[in-house]
Each structure stands twice: as C-alpha cells, then as structure tokens.
Design a protein around this motif. Structure first.
Motif, mmCIF file in Angstrom:
data_model
loop_
_atom_site.group_PDB
_atom_site.id
_atom_site.type_symbol
_atom_site.label_atom_id
_atom_site.label_comp_id
_atom_site.label_asym_id
_atom_site.label_seq_id
_atom_site.Cartn_x
_atom_site.Cartn_y
_atom_site.Cartn_z
ATOM 1 N N PRO A 1 0.818 -1.203 0.000
ATOM 2 C CA PRO A 1 0.000 0.000 0.000
ATOM 3 C C PRO A 1 0.856 1.259 0.000
ATOM 4 N N GLY A 2 0.298 2.373 -0.416
ATOM 5 C CA GLY A 2 1.034 3.627 -0.415
ATOM 6 C C GLY A 2 0.518 4.585 -1.463
ATOM 7 N N PHE A 3 0.686 5.870 -1.203
ATOM 8 C CA PHE A 3 0.295 6.913 -2.141
ATOM 9 C C PHE A 3 1.391 7.121 -3.187
ATOM 10 N N THR A 4 1.062 7.855 -4.240
ATOM 11 C CA THR A 4 2.064 8.352 -5.175
ATOM 12 C C THR A 4 1.893 9.863 -5.261
ATOM 13 N N SER A 5 2.987 10.558 -5.502
ATOM 14 C CA SER A 5 2.955 12.019 -5.469
ATOM 15 C C SER A 5 2.190 12.623 -6.641
ATOM 16 N N ASP A 6 1.914 11.835 -7.689
ATOM 17 C CA ASP A 6 1.183 12.383 -8.831
ATOM 18 C C ASP A 6 -0.325 12.155 -8.733
ATOM 19 N N GLN A 7 -0.792 11.567 -7.639
ATOM 20 C CA GLN A 7 -2.233 11.425 -7.432
ATOM 21 C C GLN A 7 -2.821 12.748 -6.941
ATOM 22 N N SER A 8 -4.036 13.050 -7.370
ATOM 23 C CA SER A 8 -4.770 14.210 -6.876
ATOM 24 C C SER A 8 -5.865 13.721 -5.939
ATOM 25 N N TRP A 9 -6.069 14.452 -4.847
ATOM 26 C CA TRP A 9 -6.982 13.986 -3.798
ATOM 27 C C TRP A 9 -8.027 15.039 -3.464
ATOM 28 N N PHE A 10 -9.248 14.545 -3.140
ATOM 29 C CA PHE A 10 -10.360 15.439 -2.833
ATOM 30 C C PHE A 10 -11.193 14.850 -1.689
ATOM 31 N N LEU A 11 -11.768 15.762 -0.920
ATOM 32 C CA LEU A 11 -12.801 15.411 0.038
ATOM 33 C C LEU A 11 -14.139 15.598 -0.664
ATOM 34 N N LEU A 12 -14.981 14.545 -0.665
ATOM 35 C CA LEU A 12 -16.229 14.565 -1.431
ATOM 36 C C LEU A 12 -17.431 14.351 -0.530
ATOM 37 N N ALA A 13 -18.560 14.895 -0.967
ATOM 38 C CA ALA A 13 -19.864 14.556 -0.413
ATOM 39 C C ALA A 13 -20.702 13.990 -1.553
ATOM 40 N N VAL A 14 -21.272 12.798 -1.353
ATOM 41 C CA VAL A 14 -22.023 12.117 -2.406
ATOM 42 C C VAL A 14 -23.420 11.802 -1.890
ATOM 43 N N ASP A 15 -24.437 12.223 -2.622
ATOM 44 C CA ASP A 15 -25.819 11.893 -2.302
ATOM 45 C C ASP A 15 -26.066 10.448 -2.729
ATOM 46 N N VAL A 16 -26.264 9.539 -1.759
ATOM 47 C CA VAL A 16 -26.390 8.125 -2.103
ATOM 48 C C VAL A 16 -27.778 7.794 -2.637
ATOM 49 N N ARG A 17 -28.743 8.676 -2.442
ATOM 50 C CA ARG A 17 -30.070 8.428 -2.997
ATOM 51 C C ARG A 17 -30.102 8.795 -4.469
ATOM 52 N N ALA A 18 -29.497 9.922 -4.800
ATOM 53 C CA ALA A 18 -29.487 10.378 -6.194
ATOM 54 C C ALA A 18 -28.286 9.847 -6.961
ATOM 55 N N GLY A 19 -27.282 9.334 -6.227
ATOM 56 C CA GLY A 19 -26.078 8.839 -6.885
ATOM 57 C C GLY A 19 -25.219 9.931 -7.481
ATOM 58 N N LYS A 20 -25.298 11.152 -6.911
ATOM 59 C CA LYS A 20 -24.586 12.285 -7.490
ATOM 60 C C LYS A 20 -23.667 12.935 -6.454
ATOM 61 N N GLU A 21 -22.609 13.485 -6.964
ATOM 62 C CA GLU A 21 -21.672 14.230 -6.132
ATOM 63 C C GLU A 21 -22.286 15.583 -5.776
ATOM 64 N N ARG A 22 -22.227 15.930 -4.493
ATOM 65 C CA ARG A 22 -22.754 17.226 -4.049
ATOM 66 C C ARG A 22 -21.681 18.304 -4.097
ATOM 67 N N TRP A 23 -20.513 17.981 -3.592
ATOM 68 C CA TRP A 23 -19.413 18.939 -3.613
ATOM 69 C C TRP A 23 -18.090 18.211 -3.447
ATOM 70 N N ARG A 24 -17.030 18.915 -3.767
ATOM 71 C CA ARG A 24 -15.690 18.396 -3.540
ATOM 72 C C ARG A 24 -14.785 19.530 -3.095
ATOM 73 N N GLN A 25 -13.826 19.198 -2.239
ATOM 74 C CA GLN A 25 -12.819 20.149 -1.775
ATOM 75 C C GLN A 25 -11.456 19.497 -1.926
ATOM 76 N N PRO A 26 -10.458 20.240 -2.436
ATOM 77 C CA PRO A 26 -9.137 19.629 -2.667
ATOM 78 C C PRO A 26 -8.431 19.270 -1.359
ATOM 79 N N LEU A 27 -7.661 18.207 -1.427
ATOM 80 C CA LEU A 27 -6.807 17.785 -0.321
ATOM 81 C C LEU A 27 -5.354 17.828 -0.790
ATOM 82 N N PRO A 28 -4.405 17.975 0.142
ATOM 83 C CA PRO A 28 -2.990 18.001 -0.271
ATOM 84 C C PRO A 28 -2.555 16.657 -0.847
ATOM 85 N N ARG A 29 -1.606 16.705 -1.771
ATOM 86 C CA ARG A 29 -1.024 15.467 -2.290
ATOM 87 C C ARG A 29 -0.197 14.795 -1.206
#
Length: 735
Positions: free
Chosen positions: A504-532
């Motif tokens: 297991p382990g990250f790679t420095s070229d991955q981009s990361w986000f904090l997400l909120a997903v509506d599980v009833r509609a199956g849609k993303e509500r919002w995203r906020q960037p996280l540090p690599r």
C-alpha cells in the motif's frame, strides 16, 4: 498456557477426547487432547465458517502433508488426521517446550553457541522441507518450539509446494511482516531463499532479543524489509557478518541451507547443554504441568445478561498471557483472548455443564473476577493496511466487522451468531454505516476502474447495485477512504490517478479530494481539494469523521504527521474553522472522535471542550485536575474519562465541573489509552485484563470481571459491550 473448553467445543474427535484449549486463530482452534491409552496430543481443527470453502480445505490438507514431511525429528510427529471430515482435524505430538519468543522473554538472548546450534538444526529442518519441494513461508520465533532435544518447526498453515501460487492472492503479502523476505513482502514467488531470509531473522532475534527490522506497524515493517539495512546490533561480528549475507535483498546472494549450516560450524549434539538454566527449568515445568490438566467446560451463555459478580479487583493477567498461545501449542496459533485463562490442575472433571461436582473447584467470585464472556467470533489475523484498528459497526441489532484485509461479516449482537458470511475484501478504512446499511467501494475488476460505491443490507448482506459511480476517481487506489454517512450523504476522501505499484502507499502524482455524495441520487454534491501525499506514504488523510447537524467534524493528518481538527459545512464543504491538535502519536486517535451537539472533546491533551461553532475553548478541566486523562466519551451531557492515578472521572459537558471521581481506590491502575464504555447503570473502565463496573450516579466501583480485548464499544440496544482484539470480536454484558 491452557484455557477452558467452551460450551460448544467438540467433546471428541477421532479417538481423542478434548481436555483444554491451547489457542485459536484465523484458521482454527488448537486443543490439548488425549486418547484412551493416554497419548497426549495437540489437536488442530478448522473453523466451521471456513470448512465449507474448498480452498481452505486444500490449504489444511497441505498443512497436514507439510507436517508429515518435516517428520518427528525436526517437527511435531503427526499421529492422525482427517482433512476430509466435516470438521477437519490434525493430531500431532504435544511438544514439551516453549516457543522461541517466550524462551527469549524468559531467559534473554541465547549465548552464541546456542544460536549457532539452533541455526544448524533449523537448516536441517528446512533442508528436509526443501528437498520435498515444500517451502514454509512463515518461519518466525513463535513457530519454533524449543525442546531439550532441539528445535521443532511448526505451523505450516501457509506452507505450499514450490511454484504453486494458487492459494496466494496475487500481489498479497502472506506471512508475518517482521520476518518476511523482500520478495514475499511484494507477493512474489517465495523460494527456499525466502525461508533462509526468515531463518536469519529468527537467529537475529535469538541472538539479540530483537528482530532484524525492528517492530511497529505492518506497513512500516514491510517497507524496512524491502529497503532498510538489517539491525544486527548485539550479535557478535562473525555471526553478524553471516546473518547479513542471509538477509540480502537479492535471493541469489543468500547461502543455501547446506552452506549456512556449514558456516555456522556448530555442534548439534547435546543441544540442551547450550541452553540457559532458566530455559531448561521452564521446559521441565511444562512437561510436568501437562499431566495436571483436568477437563473443564465453560457453561453456555445465559439468555439474559448476568449481573457481574461483586468482587475486589484482583491482580491483572498480562496481555501477553491473554493474547498469545501457551508454549504447549505445537501449531503456534495466536490465541484470541477470550477464555485464555491460566487454569491448571482443577480437581474433578466438572465437564459438560460448567458446575462444580463433588470435590471440584470452579472459578470463584471470592477468589477473582470471573469470565462473563457471552460470545466470541474469530477473525482473520490478516495484516491491517495503514494500521487502522478493527472497529465494529452498529447495524441495527447486528455488529459488522471488517477484519483488516479480510472480509466483512455481520454478527447478532445478542447471541453472537454470524448472520451472514463474508461478501468481499474490504478494509477497515473503506467501510461505513448509517445504522441501516453498510457502504463500501466495490472490488476492482481491473486496473484503474472508476470508483463505485455499493451498499449491503443488514438482513442477508446481499449486495445492492452501486449507489454512486464516480468516474473521475480510481477504484484501484487502496487509500480511498470512506469517512461517514449521515442523512443520505456519504463523505469520503478519493484519489485521481493510478494506483501505487508499491501497494500500500500513495504516489505524489495522485490528486486527492474530500467529497460529499448523495447516495439516494447517486450524485456528487461537492468536492474540496486535499494536499497530495508523497510517494510511498501510508498516512491516510483522515483519522476520523462524524456529522453533527449541518457540520462535518474531521481529524485530518498532515504529511508531516501532525493532526488538525476541522469543521466544515455539510452542504458546501466550506471550511468553518481549523486548528492543530497537540498529539505525539496520531495512530492512537484513529477512529476516536467524541462530539455532542455543541462541543468537540479532543482525545489528546487535557480534558476540555471546543465549541463546534468556532473552535473556541469552552472549558478546560486540566485547570482543575492535575492528572493526565485518556480519551473521553460523552453521554447525556456528561463527559467520562480515565484520569491517571484516580480512575474514571465524570464532568459536566457544558461547564467542565467535576460531578464525581471514581471511589474505592481501585482506579489507580486503569488504562488511560482505553476510553470508558457507558451503559445506563454503570460506566466500564479497563484495567489490564479486567473491566470494572462503576456506578454511573455515584462513581463507586463495586464490580469487576475478566475481559480480553484491545478496544471496547457499547451496543446499547443489545445490552452488550463489544470487545475487539487482534483476531476476534467478543461480547460482555452492558448494564
């Protein structure tokens, strides 16, 4: 060393009558058993929950074959076996001696002549395996028994024929991280050279008292095995030079077992003459004790939660005694805590109903706290990714547990019955619940598949169609982390890019986000960037997450190992406030976030309250309390925590004013690292191998009972304390 039989253990297998438990692990249980003529054996069985799996039956049969290959000279003699029985079993010689790790703990590192003789004899044992085209694959101190006649190699649970990868998951590291070879740590072919690497680790341990790559989290050990130089401090220069060659990262550079035996230049005759006197005394003691064991069977759990006995708190049984097998186990299966009670030489049988017969002696409340174990379920002792602790998820009347890299299973909290069996491989950091369903990523069908989130219902564990498909994110990234779900919205940390080849382990070229997903509609509500994350980092982005009203409360771990508390708006992801949390060991905070509808009660530093609205400090009990406190818990506007030298304290959640401090003088030894468990009548606090029940209104400690586990949780509706250990989940009464 020996534990009572449980009420549902078999009475007899083959010609062998079961006498006691020696230990239990992910594959099965090991018993002390005797035949009618008096032959004493170690008898291993396979757990019923895996006995129906053809792959596990094949593995058990191969274990039997490998045990026969090693033979009575270098291993435990196989007397009988029936791998085709409904409950497969294997009966072997009961080895009279401790495992090597217990031997070193008792007498300290062995003198160099003993290490060299040990190594030469183990080379002969491995050579016998290798000449039969078998590799051990899990050689470690606990799998080597020390007897007066020489070492015995045991536990062939993952041994296999050379070149046979069918029973090993592709890319998986099967074995014990501290003693794996670099090639085994990356899931590559394990050849005899891999066993030589492990043998060198064992000899390092015998000579120095420590492994060649230290200790710590599995991920850290696997990294050091692959990239770090071995620590041979404490070994003589000549022995260190030889071990260093065996610990070469390149298999081709290691000597064969024949070459290593010649270079050890040791006399293998009179092995006992090389052993310290303390170790020889222990071997003799074990030989005498095995004949003093009498059968004792625990009664079945009552239908209702029994009242814990009113007793004084007795001296604690050490965690090692509770969670490791006694030296008599020839198969070295790790004990899972419950029932691992040092019990020897009871008069009369007392078997069958758990009651004392004439002249017998059963556990007495006047002598010591009793076991109030209601049920126990074994879990796979697989490596935990990122060191995430096993955390039970409350799913209505059930307890759902993801056992590390193993599978999910749901257990009825009252009865301990497994209501549905594993449905997939989901790690602890990937599974969350809203109390009605479980949510987790689907297993990737190929490389770089879109991230899909699936749900499972509580009644049968049947998988439902994915509730969301996040096409921009990669399902193959193992560091994707589900944080929590509330009001139909799932919060998660998800990555874009390719999965790491250094799993297991990250790679420095991955981009990361904090997400909120509506599980009833199956849609993303919002995203906020996280540090690599930097390459090969194994720090997950978050230690814990929880929703309170319209606020998302998070504990975030930074790249440099610092911890910050964040509060975000659940509707937009906007950051309300963020502040550092002073903590020296972030791992201790994983899964521990204590909040109510107004405050956050941090699990590090003094007992205090931070306002949810702005992060300001509402009160700090450290101004009035001089002792350190452990992680708090809150219920009904009262905060409970363990204070050093005092025990449990209860303070008002709004003001921080003391309501009571534990009375009775029995809380001085309470475990600061374990938060209290809160019932309706009692608050429960851990002291070594005991749970003490403290009256919730007065703070008076009046009751105690024995309980094994590393983490404890309340299942209020079932009236159960759920205990989780390294390879088990168990239940005790909650009042």
């Amino acid at each position: 060393m020996f534990s009572p039989l449980t009420h549902d253990d078999p009475h007899q297998l083959g010609v062998y009558r079961l006498i006691a438990r020696l230990g239990s692990g992910g594959m099965g249980t090991v018993y002390l058993a005797r035949s009618a003529p008096g032959r004493t054996v170690a008898l291993k069985t396979m757990h019923a929950r895996i006995a129906t799996d053809p792959a596990f039956r094949t593995r058990f049969r191969l274990e039997v074959d490998a045990a026969r290959v090693i033979g009575p000279l270098h291993g435990a003699q196989v007397f009988d076996a029936d791998p085709l029985a409904q409950t497969p079993w294997l009966a072997t010689q009961y080895v009279l001696g401790p495992p090597l790790d217990d031997a070193i703990a008792l007498s300290g590192p062995l003198p160099e002549p003993a290490v060299r003789a040990l190594g030469a004899l183990l080379c002969a044992a491995l050579s016998q395996l290798h000449h039969s085209d078998v590799v051990h694959r899990d050689l470690k101190p606990s799998n080597i028994m020390i007897t007066a006649d020489g070492p015995k190699v045991i536990d062939f649970g993952i041994a296999r024929a050379m070149g046979d990868d069918r029973l090993t998951r592709t890319g998986a590291a099967a074995g014990t991280p501290a003693f794996m070879s670099p090639e085994q740590a990356t899931g590559q072919e394990h050849t005899p050279a891999g066993d030589v690497f492990a043998l060198a680790g064992v000899l390092t341990y015998a000579a120095t008292g420590h492994g060649p790559f230290g200790s710590g989290k599995p991920a850290d050990l696997l990294y050091r095995v692959r990239y770090a130089d071995a620590d041979l401090t404490g070994a003589s220069p000549s022995l260190a030079a030889l071990l260093a060659r065996c610990l070469s990262k390149a298999p081709a550079d290691r000597p064969t077992t024949t070459e290593l035996a010649a270079q050890l230049s040791a006399s293998t005759t009179g092995f006992a003459h090389h052993l310290p006197q303390a170790l020889l005394t222990d071997i003799a003691r074990r030989a005498a004790e095995v004949w003093r064991v009498r059968p004792y069977r625990l009664p079945p759990p009552a239908d209702t939660s029994p009242e814990p006995p009113t007793v004084p708190v007795s001296p604690a049984i050490s965690r090692r005694k509770l969670l490791t097998v006694g030296g008599g186990s020839v198969l070295g299966v790790a004990a899972a805590g419950a029932g691992t009670w040092t019990w020897l030489g009871r008069q009369g049988s007392g078997e069958g109903n758990g009651k004392a017969t004439h002249g017998s002696q059963t556990p007495s409340a006047s002598a010591a706290p009793k076991w109030d174990l209601l049920w126990q379920v074994q879990l796979s002792p697989d490596v935990l990714l990122h060191g995430m602790p096993l955390t039970p998820l409350i799913l209505g009347d059930l307890v759902a547990v993801s056992d590390g890299m193993g599978s999910m299973r749901a257990i009825d909290a009252r009865s301990g019955k497994v209501t549905w069996e594993p449905f997939g491989k989901n790690r602890t950091h990937e599974v969350v619940t809203d109390g009605k369903q479980l949510y987790f990523p689907t297993a990737p069908m190929g490389d770089n598949e879109p991230l899909a989130i699936t749900a499972a219902g509580p009644s049968s564990g049947d998988l439902e169609p994915p509730v969301a498909r996040l096409k921009e994110f990669n399902e193959d990234i193992y560091e994707n982390q589900l944080l929590c779900v509330a009001d139909g919205v799932l919060y998660l940390a998800a990555g874009q890019g390719k999965g790491s080849e250094d799993y297991p382990g990250f790679t420095s070229d991955q981009s990361w986000f904090l997400l909120a997903v509506d599980v009833r509609a199956g849609k993303e509500r919002w995203r906020q960037p996280l540090p690599r994350r930097p390459d090969k980092s194994t720090r997950l982005h978050f230690l814990a997450g929880q929703v309170v009203g319209n606020r998302l409360v998070l504990m975030q771990e930074t790249n440099d190992g610092k911890v910050r508390i964040q509060v975000r708006d659940t509707r937009t992801g906007k950051l309300h406030w963020d502040q550092p949390l002073a903590v020296s060991e972030p791992d201790t905070l994983k899964g521990r976030l204590t909040v109510d509808d107004r405050y956050i009660f941090p699990s590090a530093g003094p007992l205090r309250a931070l306002r949810l609205s702005d992060g300001g400090e509402a009160w700090n009990a450290g101004d009035d309390r001089s002792g350190r406190t452990g992680p708090p818990m809150v219920k009904n506007n009262v905060v409970y925590a363990v204070e050093e030298g005092v025990g449990v304290v209860a303070v008002d959640a709004a003001t921080g004013k003391l309501r009571w401090a534990e009375k009775g003088g029995k809380g001085a030894g309470a475990d600061l690292a374990t938060p209290p468990v809160i019932g309706t009548r009692y608050v429960y606090s851990r002291s070594a191998a005991q749970l003490r029940a403290i009256e919730i209104r007065t703070g008076t400690a009046t009751q105690a009972y024995k309980a094994a586990g590393d983490r404890f949780f309340a299942h209020a509706s079932a009236g159960r304390i759920i205990a989780v250990g390294e390879a088990f989940v168990a239940a005790y009464p909650l009042q």
